[in-house]
Design a protein around this motif. Structure first.
Motif, PDB file in Angstrom:
ATOM      1  N   SER A 187     -33.110 -82.106 -17.007  1.00  0.00           N
ATOM      2  CA  SER A 187     -33.074 -81.430 -18.310  1.00  0.00           C
ATOM      3  C   SER A 187     -34.251 -80.457 -18.445  1.00  0.00           C
ATOM      4  CB  SER A 187     -33.067 -82.455 -19.448  1.00  0.00           C
ATOM      5  OG  SER A 187     -34.067 -83.401 -19.244  1.00  0.00           O
ATOM      6  N   PHE A 190     -33.245 -77.435 -16.500  1.00  0.00           N
ATOM      7  CA  PHE A 190     -32.240 -76.682 -17.257  1.00  0.00           C
ATOM      8  C   PHE A 190     -32.919 -75.848 -18.348  1.00  0.00           C
ATOM      9  CE2 PHE A 190     -29.215 -76.238 -20.759  1.00  0.00           C
ATOM     10  CZ  PHE A 190     -28.163 -75.644 -20.101  1.00  0.00           C
ATOM     11  N   LEU A 191     -33.851 -76.481 -19.059  1.00  0.00           N
ATOM     12  CA  LEU A 191     -34.580 -75.750 -20.104  1.00  0.00           C
ATOM     13  C   LEU A 191     -35.327 -74.560 -19.518  1.00  0.00           C
ATOM     14  CD1 LEU A 191     -36.185 -78.448 -22.434  1.00  0.00           C
ATOM     15  CD2 LEU A 191     -34.484 -76.754 -23.034  1.00  0.00           C
ATOM     16  N   ARG A 194     -33.017 -71.645 -18.844  1.00  0.00           N
ATOM     17  CA  ARG A 194     -32.585 -70.967 -20.085  1.00  0.00           C
ATOM     18  C   ARG A 194     -33.710 -70.122 -20.673  1.00  0.00           C
ATOM     19  NH1 ARG A 194     -27.615 -70.634 -19.313  1.00  0.00           N
ATOM     20  NH2 ARG A 194     -28.451 -70.933 -17.257  1.00  0.00           N
ATOM     21  N   LEU A 198     -34.170 -65.778 -21.089  1.00  0.00           N
ATOM     22  CA  LEU A 198     -34.476 -64.994 -22.294  1.00  0.00           C
ATOM     23  C   LEU A 198     -35.807 -64.261 -22.164  1.00  0.00           C
ATOM     24  CD1 LEU A 198     -33.484 -64.450 -25.229  1.00  0.00           C
ATOM     25  CD2 LEU A 198     -35.036 -66.250 -25.943  1.00  0.00           C
ATOM     26  N   LEU A 203     -31.545 -60.011 -19.391  1.00  0.00           N
ATOM     27  CA  LEU A 203     -30.427 -59.280 -20.001  1.00  0.00           C
ATOM     28  C   LEU A 203     -30.879 -58.034 -20.746  1.00  0.00           C
ATOM     29  CD1 LEU A 203     -29.009 -62.557 -21.486  1.00  0.00           C
ATOM     30  CD2 LEU A 203     -28.045 -61.376 -19.529  1.00  0.00           C
ATOM     31  N   ILE A 204     -32.118 -58.044 -21.181  1.00  0.00           N
ATOM     32  CA  ILE A 204     -32.659 -56.922 -21.953  1.00  0.00           C
ATOM     33  C   ILE A 204     -34.123 -56.724 -21.523  1.00  0.00           C
ATOM     34  CG2 ILE A 204     -33.076 -58.514 -23.903  1.00  0.00           C
ATOM     35  CD1 ILE A 204     -32.705 -56.177 -25.806  1.00  0.00           C
ATOM     36  N   LEU A 208     -37.769 -53.454 -24.697  1.00  0.00           N
ATOM     37  CA  LEU A 208     -36.874 -53.358 -25.858  1.00  0.00           C
ATOM     38  C   LEU A 208     -36.972 -54.581 -26.775  1.00  0.00           C
ATOM     39  CD1 LEU A 208     -33.731 -51.816 -24.106  1.00  0.00           C
ATOM     40  CD2 LEU A 208     -35.346 -50.661 -25.601  1.00  0.00           C
ATOM     41  N   PHE A 209     -37.849 -55.541 -26.434  1.00  0.00           N
ATOM     42  CA  PHE A 209     -38.052 -56.712 -27.302  1.00  0.00           C
ATOM     43  C   PHE A 209     -38.778 -56.262 -28.575  1.00  0.00           C
ATOM     44  CE2 PHE A 209     -38.169 -60.781 -24.487  1.00  0.00           C
ATOM     45  CZ  PHE A 209     -37.030 -60.389 -23.824  1.00  0.00           C
ATOM     46  N   PRO A 210     -38.573 -56.969 -29.701  1.00  0.00           N
ATOM     47  CA  PRO A 210     -39.454 -56.755 -30.856  1.00  0.00           C
ATOM     48  C   PRO A 210     -40.901 -57.056 -30.439  1.00  0.00           C
ATOM     49  CG  PRO A 210     -37.585 -58.139 -31.446  1.00  0.00           C
ATOM     50  CD  PRO A 210     -37.545 -57.976 -29.965  1.00  0.00           C
TER      51      PRO A 210
ATOM     52  N   PHE B  30     -28.241 -82.134 -26.269  1.00  0.00           N
ATOM     53  CA  PHE B  30     -29.404 -81.296 -26.578  1.00  0.00           C
ATOM     54  C   PHE B  30     -29.465 -80.079 -25.647  1.00  0.00           C
ATOM     55  CE2 PHE B  30     -33.980 -80.370 -25.800  1.00  0.00           C
ATOM     56  CZ  PHE B  30     -34.290 -79.900 -27.068  1.00  0.00           C
ATOM     57  N   ALA B  31     -29.209 -80.311 -24.347  1.00  0.00           N
ATOM     58  CA  ALA B  31     -29.259 -79.209 -23.371  1.00  0.00           C
ATOM     59  C   ALA B  31     -28.259 -78.115 -23.741  1.00  0.00           C
ATOM     60  CB  ALA B  31     -28.969 -79.741 -21.972  1.00  0.00           C
ATOM     61  N   VAL B  34     -29.504 -76.141 -26.710  1.00  0.00           N
ATOM     62  CA  VAL B  34     -30.559 -75.206 -26.295  1.00  0.00           C
ATOM     63  C   VAL B  34     -29.936 -74.001 -25.584  1.00  0.00           C
ATOM     64  CG1 VAL B  34     -32.524 -74.898 -24.728  1.00  0.00           C
ATOM     65  CG2 VAL B  34     -32.370 -76.927 -26.139  1.00  0.00           C
ATOM     66  N   ASN B  35     -28.995 -74.267 -24.679  1.00  0.00           N
ATOM     67  CA  ASN B  35     -28.325 -73.193 -23.940  1.00  0.00           C
ATOM     68  C   ASN B  35     -27.692 -72.186 -24.905  1.00  0.00           C
ATOM     69  OD1 ASN B  35     -26.993 -71.902 -21.623  1.00  0.00           O
ATOM     70  ND2 ASN B  35     -25.144 -72.736 -22.539  1.00  0.00           N
ATOM     71  N   ILE B  38     -30.289 -70.222 -26.893  1.00  0.00           N
ATOM     72  CA  ILE B  38     -30.950 -69.144 -26.142  1.00  0.00           C
ATOM     73  C   ILE B  38     -30.089 -67.876 -26.191  1.00  0.00           C
ATOM     74  CG2 ILE B  38     -31.494 -68.395 -23.774  1.00  0.00           C
ATOM     75  CD1 ILE B  38     -33.701 -70.137 -24.796  1.00  0.00           C
ATOM     76  N   TRP B  39     -28.765 -68.055 -26.077  1.00  0.00           N
ATOM     77  CA  TRP B  39     -27.877 -66.874 -26.108  1.00  0.00           C
ATOM     78  C   TRP B  39     -27.890 -66.211 -27.476  1.00  0.00           C
ATOM     79  CZ3 TRP B  39     -26.001 -64.084 -22.338  1.00  0.00           C
ATOM     80  CH2 TRP B  39     -25.930 -64.651 -21.066  1.00  0.00           C
ATOM     81  N   ALA B  41     -30.359 -66.359 -29.499  1.00  0.00           N
ATOM     82  CA  ALA B  41     -31.685 -65.722 -29.578  1.00  0.00           C
ATOM     83  C   ALA B  41     -31.675 -64.379 -28.859  1.00  0.00           C
ATOM     84  CB  ALA B  41     -32.739 -66.638 -28.964  1.00  0.00           C
ATOM     85  N   PHE B  42     -30.965 -64.301 -27.728  1.00  0.00           N
ATOM     86  CA  PHE B  42     -30.846 -63.018 -27.030  1.00  0.00           C
ATOM     87  C   PHE B  42     -30.199 -61.979 -27.946  1.00  0.00           C
ATOM     88  CE2 PHE B  42     -27.353 -60.570 -25.018  1.00  0.00           C
ATOM     89  CZ  PHE B  42     -28.108 -59.494 -24.558  1.00  0.00           C
ATOM     90  N   TRP B  43     -29.129 -62.389 -28.613  1.00  0.00           N
ATOM     91  CA  TRP B  43     -28.439 -61.434 -29.499  1.00  0.00           C
ATOM     92  C   TRP B  43     -29.300 -61.061 -30.694  1.00  0.00           C
ATOM     93  CZ3 TRP B  43     -24.781 -58.482 -27.936  1.00  0.00           C
ATOM     94  CH2 TRP B  43     -23.903 -58.916 -26.942  1.00  0.00           C
ATOM     95  N   LEU B  45     -32.591 -60.787 -30.561  1.00  0.00           N
ATOM     96  CA  LEU B  45     -33.506 -59.774 -29.999  1.00  0.00           C
ATOM     97  C   LEU B  45     -32.785 -58.431 -29.898  1.00  0.00           C
ATOM     98  CD1 LEU B  45     -35.216 -61.600 -26.959  1.00  0.00           C
ATOM     99  CD2 LEU B  45     -36.281 -60.945 -29.103  1.00  0.00           C
ATOM    100  N   PHE B  46     -31.556 -58.478 -29.426  1.00  0.00           N
ATOM    101  CA  PHE B  46     -30.774 -57.261 -29.198  1.00  0.00           C
ATOM    102  C   PHE B  46     -30.546 -56.508 -30.511  1.00  0.00           C
ATOM    103  CE2 PHE B  46     -26.878 -54.853 -28.666  1.00  0.00           C
ATOM    104  CZ  PHE B  46     -27.052 -54.263 -27.426  1.00  0.00           C
TER     105      PHE B  46
END
Lengths: 275, 260
Positions: A187, A190-191, A194, A198, A203-204, A208-210, B30-31, B34-35, B38-39, B41-43, B45-46
């Motif tokens: 776990s 995995f964290l 992820r 980010l 991906l960005i 371009l981040f705030p 929980f995992a 979180v996954n 995170i996505w 959170a990406f959007w 930011l975008f």
């Protein structure tokens, strides 16, 4: 220890890394199916991200975002995706070795346990990265067309990628060594994947981040490890090289020290059961 | 009704099995939260940088993720066995299900629960409630549409996994097909060109899993709602027909096994 003896030990470790790398390279042929699955996933990701960035450039009516053109943006995500998709879950293997007691047997072999793991990791990572970047380049070429790459910047990107691979080994191996203390490190791994997705700017781009998020991202090792080499590869020259390398070296020093300390204290907890 | 009671019994039994290992169950839930987080959170930011792209803002993408994660969560949380069919066919492991009183495909799809799916569904519902801040009409539409979308996902999983009846091994193809559906379902529809949309409303049904439900939550349209119900019903019947056709080709693995 005399300088001669130290040189001899380093040469021996290099031979151990090389030997494990060659054995792992030979094994990779058996995992062509897994590579093909990775290729299909990479294609879908790059296609969708290319659509996203095409729409974003159109909506912004701009030819440059974060210092990148649309073509460069497509290649940027190709580089970052190749970097993350070539990741090797060495944490799982170390975790298993600790849990099953294989570590005790591995410690008897010459060259050191982590040195052997590093050799195998490096070979697998290089094969996966070469495949991901090669396949991704074909996809990027079809989606966006060719990109101009400065030879000096490319050389810098290669060096930075190499250091990024070493840094990521230290991070992932460190997570695996957590098995000395915790029940389950999967776990945590995995964290890690992820959060690095980010904050690594996969991906960005970080540009371009705030502002607040960019400061946080730059302070952590993920950005120099993923965004750094990708951005260097697309730079007009090698001017960003030193700052990327400096960030990687600082991160490597901190993470590497933590891993070494964790390894030593973990070994003290090692109990061998049975024979 | 009898089928619904049957499903409820299976879900309860699967949940009890999963909760026998509470720590592992909680870690998986929980995992996944979180996954998904995170996505989103990406959007965030975008859209902080680009407030609107092709008419989509942060609220629209929140709806996409809320509906997508809840639907995928329900499908794998209730019918997680659908994605294991290809492997079971390849290993000749279907025999156990063939002698049971209900249709084998029904047993197969509900025979397993993916705890990650529970995390997905919880995340989707929480995201919808707290980030989309829906009206009462939107909340009712959401509750209905995620169930319909989930049934299309299950039908898709059964159909793609059933390829194994003809191809032998198809778990990788089925896995790729599901990955494609998940990916396309979590991006705005307007990013894609007309030929790509044609694929997304047929071969990879992201249009019916995500695009149409998102549009219906925002603005209800009885015509599109009827189309969606028709597609869901047709998908379920079609996937069962594909499975049954494949089952006629199935040869037993003659495996002797103990089942607890």
């Amino acid at each position: 220890m005399t300088p001669r003896r130290r040189r001899g030990m380093l040469a021996h470790r290099a031979r151990v890394i090389g030997a494990h790398a060659i054995v792992t390279l030979r094994d990779q042929g058996a995992y062509l199916g897994e590579l093909a699955l990775g290729g299909a996933i990479l294609f879908v990701f790059l296609f969708v991200l290319s659509c996203l960035w095409t729409a974003t450039f159109r909506a912004q009516e701009s030819s440059l975002l974060g210092g990148l053109t649309l073509v460069q943006m497509t290649w940027y995500v190709t580089f970052t995706e190749a970097l993350v998709m070539s990741r090797v879950n060495v944490a799982r293997r170390i975790d298993e070795d600790i849990r099953t007691g294989n570590l005790a047997h591995a410690l008897l072999r010459p060259g050191g346990y982590l040195t052997a793991r590093f050799g195998a990791y490096l070979a697998e990572r290089l094969v996966r990265f070469a495949f991901s970047l090669g396949f991704g380049s074909v996809v990027a070429l079809a989606l966006a067309g060719p990109v101009v790459i400065d030879p000096v910047a490319a050389l810098g990107a290669i060096v930075a990628t190499g250091l990024a691979f070493v840094l990521e080994f230290a991070i992932i191996a460190g997570i695996g060594l957590g098995a000395f203390w915790t029940e389950d490190t999967s776990s945590i791994y995995f964290l890690y994947t992820r959060v690095s997705l980010l904050l690594g700017g996969v991906l960005i781009p970080i540009e371009l981040f705030p502002e607040g998020a960019a400061i946080v991202a730059r302070a952590l090792p993920f950005a120099p490890m993923i965004h750094g080499p990708a951005r260097l590869a697309l730079a007009p020259d090698g001017t960003g090289f030193l700052s990327v390398i400096a960030s990687l070296v600082v991160s490597l020093t901190v993470v590497g020290t933590m891993m070494a300390v964790g390894y030593r204290s973990g070994l003290e907890r090692l109990t061998v059961q049975g024979g | 009704m009898a089928t619904l009671r049957f499903l409820a019994h299976y879900v309860r039994a699967n949940l009890e099995v999963a909760l026998a290992y509470r720590a592992a169950f909680a870690a998986k839930v929980f995992a996944m939260v979180v996954n998904d987080g995170i996505w989103v959170a990406f959007w965030w930011l975008f859209f902080e940088r680009f407030p609107s792209v092709e008419g989509y803002g942060f609220r629209q993408i929140v709806l996409v993720w809320a509906i997508g994660t809840t639907a995928f969560g329900l499908s794998s949380g209730i019918a997680g066995g659908a994605s294991t069919i290809a492997a079971k066919i390849a290993s000749g492991d279907l025999d156990f299900y063939l002698v049971l009183p209900k249709p084998p495909v029904l047993h197969l799809v509900v025979s397993r629960m993916d705890p990650g799916g529970i995390g997905d569904a919880l995340f989707g519902i929480a995201t919808f409630a707290f980030l989309a801040r829906p009206s009462a009409r939107e909340a009712v539409a959401f509750a209905i549409l995620v169930v319909i979308a989930a049934s299309i996902i299950v039908a898709y999983a059964v159909a793609t996994n059933s390829i194994a009846f003809w191809a032998g091994r198809a778990d990788t193809i089925a896995e790729q097909a599901m990955f494609g559906l998940i990916t396309f379902s979590t991006y705005p529809e307007r990013l894609f060109s007309t030929p790509v949309k044609a694929v997304l409303y047929t071969v990879v049904p992201a249009g019916f899993v995500s695009f149409v439900p998102v549009a219906l939550v925002q603005e209800w349209d009885w015509g599109w709602a009827a189309v969606l119900v028709g597609v869901a019903g047709g998908s379920l019947l079609g996937s069962k027909a594909i499975f049954d056709a494949g089952l006629r080709r199935y040869a037993s693995g003659s495996i002797l096994a103990m089942r607890g």
